[in-house]
Design a protein around this motif. Structure first.
Motif, PDB file in Angstrom:
ATOM      1  N   ASN A  28       3.000  -6.569  -1.222  1.00 15.46           N
ATOM      2  CA  ASN A  28       3.186  -5.359  -0.415  1.00 15.46           C
ATOM      3  C   ASN A  28       3.252  -5.692   1.067  1.00 15.46           C
ATOM      4  N   SER A  29       2.447  -6.648   1.492  1.00 15.70           N
ATOM      5  CA  SER A  29       2.494  -7.088   2.882  1.00 15.70           C
ATOM      6  C   SER A  29       3.848  -7.729   3.192  1.00 15.70           C
ATOM      7  N   TYR A  30       4.335  -8.528   2.266  1.00 16.08           N
ATOM      8  CA  TYR A  30       5.657  -9.146   2.441  1.00 16.08           C
ATOM      9  C   TYR A  30       6.739  -8.067   2.595  1.00 16.08           C
ATOM     10  N   LEU A  31       6.660  -7.017   1.780  1.00 17.69           N
ATOM     11  CA  LEU A  31       7.655  -5.943   1.868  1.00 17.69           C
ATOM     12  C   LEU A  31       7.620  -5.273   3.236  1.00 17.69           C
ATOM     13  N   GLU A  32       6.423  -5.098   3.784  1.00 18.87           N
ATOM     14  CA  GLU A  32       6.299  -4.479   5.102  1.00 18.87           C
ATOM     15  C   GLU A  32       6.787  -5.402   6.210  1.00 18.87           C
ATOM     16  N   LEU A  33       6.581  -6.710   6.039  1.00 16.41           N
ATOM     17  CA  LEU A  33       6.972  -7.685   7.054  1.00 16.41           C
ATOM     18  C   LEU A  33       8.249  -8.434   6.664  1.00 16.41           C
ATOM     19  N   GLY A  34       8.940  -7.955   5.649  1.00 17.40           N
ATOM     20  CA  GLY A  34      10.066  -8.665   5.055  1.00 17.40           C
ATOM     21  C   GLY A  34      11.139  -9.121   6.015  1.00 17.40           C
TER      22      GLY A  34
END
Length: 141
Positions: A28-34
């Motif tokens: 989820n963090s990756y999706l936000e910082l993708g």
């Protein structure tokens, strides 16, 4: 959802992310910082640590009962209660089931929809079906 603190190398501040597991929180963090990373694998190379900072409890979602009672009176929905099941008639996503978890400063409902663990702002008279504990319709707008 649990809340995790993720520390990334070469990143100025820690990131908080929600997820049922540490792996889901990382994703989820990756999706936000993708936009900052070419792939999830690249993102994982920057993860230094992940730490659970808050274990989710259902009561975390429920709001102030006094504010909720004022909203019910102002919006003329005396039958509503926190924990009541509703269905949002969404044109784009179909019918979405949820649960009333409170109200907000806009004098609208806070609803937690199925398969989510955050509350969303919904007008009490817009495309909502209110259900009793048996699943029968109490009101429909």
């Amino acid at each position: 959802m649990n809340t995790y603190l993720i520390t990334l190398s070469r990143y100025d501040r820690p990131v908080t992310a929600c997820g049922e597991t540490p792996g889901k929180a990382k994703y989820n963090s990756y999706l936000e910082l993708g936009d900052l990373f070419d792939s999830f694998a690249e993102f994982l190379r920057f993860v230094k640590s992940i730490k659970l900072i808050h274990k989710f409890r259902p009561c975390d979602l429920f709001g102030d009962i006094e504010q909720f009672e004022r909203m019910k009176e102002c919006r003329n929905i005396p039958f509503a209660f926190m924990g009541m099941k509703v269905i949002l008639k969404s044109r784009s996503r179909g019918n979405i089931k949820g649960v009333i978890v409170g109200s907000n400063d806009s004098m609208n409902l806070d609803i937690c929809f199925d398969r989510t663990c955050h509350k969303e702002n919904c007008h009490p008279h817009y495309e909502l079906i209110y259900l009793d504990n048996s699943g029968d319709i109490v009101a429909e707008f």
